[in-house]
Design a protein around this motif. Structure first.
Motif, short mmCIF file in Angstrom:
data_model
loop_
_atom_site.label_atom_id
_atom_site.label_comp_id
_atom_site.label_asym_id
_atom_site.label_seq_id
_atom_site.Cartn_x
_atom_site.Cartn_y
_atom_site.Cartn_z
N THR A 50 25.04 -20.64 -15.30
CA THR A 50 24.39 -19.49 -14.70
C THR A 50 25.42 -18.73 -13.88
O THR A 50 26.09 -19.31 -13.03
CB THR A 50 23.22 -19.94 -13.81
N GLY A 93 23.14 -14.19 -12.39
CA GLY A 93 21.91 -14.89 -12.74
C GLY A 93 21.68 -15.06 -14.22
O GLY A 93 20.68 -15.65 -14.63
N GLU A 94 22.57 -14.57 -15.01
CA GLU A 94 22.45 -14.67 -16.46
C GLU A 94 22.96 -16.03 -16.92
O GLU A 94 23.93 -16.56 -16.40
CB GLU A 94 23.27 -13.56 -17.10
N GLN A 95 22.31 -16.62 -17.90
CA GLN A 95 22.77 -17.88 -18.46
C GLN A 95 23.57 -17.59 -19.72
O GLN A 95 23.06 -16.97 -20.65
CB GLN A 95 21.61 -18.81 -18.77
#
Length: 111
Positions: A50, A93-95
Motif C-alpha cells: 500500500t 493508499g493505492e495497492q
C-alpha cells in the motif's frame, strides 16, 4: 408381516441410494486422485504494498530491493503487473504489486 418388512427394506435401499447420489461418495473412490493439479504461470513473484503520498517507482524499488533483476527488467515486470500506472502517477493508499524475481509461479489447486 412379510409385506411390511419387504416395504421397509425397499425404502431403506432407496434412501441409501438417494443419499449416496446426492452427497456423493465419488471423491472417496480409489480412482480419485488426492494430488492437486499444478501448472506454471508466467506471472512473476510479487508482493502487494500500500503506497503513501509521494511514493515513486524508484522509492518502492529501493524499499523492496531485488539484486537478481536489473532495473529495466524489473520496471517491465512492474508495468505488466500494474498496467494502469503507465498513464497515471502512483496515488497514496493505492495497492500495487512489486515484482521480486524472474522465477515463474507454480499454482496448485485441488480440482
Amino acid at each position: 408381516m412379510r409385506l411390511l418388512l419387504a416395504a421397509l427394506a425397499v425404502f431403506a435401499l432407496l434412501y441409501m441410494l438417494k443419499s449416496d447420489l446426492t452427497e456423493g461418495t465419488i471423491q472417496l473412490a480409489a480412482f480419485a486422485s488426492d494430488e492437486p493439479a499444478c501448472h506454471e504461470v508466467d506471472k512473476p513473484v510479487s508482493i502487494v504494498v500500500t503506497t503513501v503520498p509521494g511514493d515513486t517507482i524508484e522509492s518502492l524499488f529501493a524499499l523492496y530491493p531485488d539484486p537478481a533483476i536489473v532495473f529495466l527488467d524489473r520496471l517491465t515486470l512492474f508495468y505488466q503487473l500494474n498496467p494502469h500506472l503507465q498513464l497515471q502517477d502512483i496515488l497514496g493508499g493505492e495497492q500495487i504489486e512489486i515484482p521480486l524475481s524472474n522465477e515463474t509461479v507454480t499454482i496448485c489447486s485441488k480440482e
